[in-house]
Design a protein around this motif. Structure first.
Motif, PDB file in Angstrom:
ATOM      1  N   TYR A  94      47.294  29.165  26.246  1.00  0.00           N
ATOM      2  CA  TYR A  94      47.618  27.927  26.982  1.00  0.00           C
ATOM      3  C   TYR A  94      47.997  28.083  28.401  1.00  0.00           C
ATOM      4  O   TYR A  94      48.674  29.282  28.555  1.00  0.00           O
ATOM      5  CB  TYR A  94      48.653  27.017  26.063  1.00  0.00           C
ATOM      6  N   ASP A  95      48.149  27.060  29.227  1.00  0.00           N
ATOM      7  CA  ASP A  95      48.648  26.936  30.449  1.00  0.00           C
ATOM      8  C   ASP A  95      50.062  26.624  30.185  1.00  0.00           C
ATOM      9  O   ASP A  95      50.244  25.053  29.666  1.00  0.00           O
ATOM     10  CB  ASP A  95      47.833  26.332  31.238  1.00  0.00           C
TER      11      ASP A  95
ATOM     12  N   GLU B 200      44.292  18.614  27.104  1.00  0.00           N
ATOM     13  CA  GLU B 200      45.141  19.708  26.965  1.00  0.00           C
ATOM     14  C   GLU B 200      45.004  21.028  27.523  1.00  0.00           C
ATOM     15  O   GLU B 200      43.689  21.305  26.972  1.00  0.00           O
ATOM     16  CB  GLU B 200      46.326  19.572  25.840  1.00  0.00           C
ATOM     17  N   PRO B 201      45.543  21.895  28.212  1.00  0.00           N
ATOM     18  CA  PRO B 201      45.161  22.924  28.511  1.00  0.00           C
ATOM     19  C   PRO B 201      45.816  23.986  27.497  1.00  0.00           C
ATOM     20  O   PRO B 201      46.375  25.112  27.659  1.00  0.00           O
ATOM     21  CB  PRO B 201      46.039  23.309  30.005  1.00  0.00           C
ATOM     22  N   ILE B 202      45.310  23.823  26.513  1.00  0.00           N
ATOM     23  CA  ILE B 202      45.501  24.671  24.996  1.00  0.00           C
ATOM     24  C   ILE B 202      44.110  24.704  24.461  1.00  0.00           C
ATOM     25  O   ILE B 202      43.364  23.668  24.272  1.00  0.00           O
ATOM     26  CB  ILE B 202      46.413  23.857  24.033  1.00  0.00           C
TER      27      ILE B 202
END
Lengths: 247, 247
Positions: free
Chosen positions: A10-11, A86-88
């Protein structure tokens, strides 16, 4: 009730850390929502490392207990679909062995800290590196970092809010090297105190710019006093890159 | 009126390309506003490469003509201060020699295209790589890419809206290699046609997944027909990495 072990990237920028907190965006909250979207189940996940606000991960490990048996790749793909935008992402999913626990079974954590060491601020890597303008001597940082390796009282490098019972930790690896404009720091330990990596990194940066010597770093460690710590490095450069299990 | 040569890095995501267009965010517009903020001057900058919407740069070169003599590092630092929080930075500023032009004096451009080649989508690199799930054979792509090297009619790999007078270009370098989960493509030429790099990359990806052979790629080139091109690769993976000048 099968337990799934998930490898997560993640970010950390949009999140107030890994852990769910009322009303704040968290990595945990986003993954738990994706699980609910996928199979309707409301659960709490368990994570190997509780990363702070803005801290990234390329190798976080979490577990979830699902009511139904799913093929691991179905769990991975479904969660990824529900995690958009989402950045996940779930990099990998596996069925965990009996009794295995993402946090309690972990026998090692590894972090990388990325410093962009150039005059100009980062454009492409905004929020993903710590920008240090003054030239850093990575070799001097690496030499000094060896002072930290071993079994020590890390009170100096521990956030005042840290809830661990003991400040004693064994640091297995501390390594600093340059790759072009970047200076990278790698740390490995069974576990870390709260903000330990960022505290050690900030102090090593003092060595890198020439304000501290290796002996100053040793004196800071031996002081066992939070006030002896250098400025704490910002969260944006920190990455949880891997978790080790006995298996 | 001194001319300054600026080396620029940017994240292309928030911009409708390099070139200023009415009412749309552009890299040019952001830099021109920063110049105005710094010294009050309204000007038009000239850039070596007109990157498209979403395309990034680590080595774009532009020039600006300022009314006053400034030290180059003052120009660099002041523009960077005025560019905050845009993801655009001036890496370097120099006074240009008499008659030098960022676009017309350029004798070479270099691009890197980044593909994330794994099952899971990118989290940390969202908007900065092209995500291709199917395994790519980078060696086969590299071998096929050599078909494109040399002086050719690149009509197949040219956007229908391309305004260049001739489709003839000389491709000096085409190289494909794997670095872990990423497949990287590098192209160098005196200049490129509109969307040529993304068109070549998309066609090479067809080779990478095994749908095209090297001979299919050669046939596509020789067809001199836009319809023979593979799917055009998305802008998010493309980076202008450098511009060469005779000097």
């Amino acid at each position: 009730m099968p337990r799934y072990r998930l490898l997560i990237e993640y970010d950390g920028r949009p999140y107030h850390g890994l852990q769910a907190q009322d009303g704040l965006a968290s990595v945990q909250g986003a993954i738990e929502r994706a699980v609910k979207g996928f199979c309707g189940q409301e659960l709490r996940l368990h994570a190997a490392g509780r990363t702070d606000t803005g801290v990234h991960a390329t190798g976080q490990v979490v577990h979830i207990d699902l009511e139904k048996d799913w093929k691991p790749e179905v769990v991975r793909n479904a969660l990824n679909a529900h995690l958009v935008p989402e950045p996940i992402v779930v990099l990998d999913a596996q069925v965990a062995p009996e009794g295995w626990h993402a946090r309690f079974s972990a026998t090692g954590r590894r972090y990388i800290y990325r410093i962009m060491n150039r005059t100009a601020p980062p454009a492409l890597d905004q929020g993903r590196v710590w920008h240090v303008k003054k030239p850093l001597d990575a070799a001097a940082m690496n030499e000094a970092a060896q002072v930290l390796v071993g079994h020590h009282d890390f009170t100096t490098f521990r956030d005042l809010g840290c809830q661990a019972k003991s400040p004693m930790k064994t640091l297995d690896v501390a390594r600093v090297w340059r790759e072009g404009e970047q200076v990278l720091l790698e740390f490995a330990s069974r576990s870390f105190l709260h903000r330990q990596v960022r505290s050690m990194t900030g102090s090593l940066a003092e060595v890198g710019v020439g304000r501290w010597t290796r002996d100053d770093l040793r004196a800071a460690l031996e002081a066992r006093d939070r006030k002896a710590c250098g400025p704490v490095a910002p969260s944006c450069g920190l990455y949880l890159t891997g978790v080790v299990y006995g298996d």
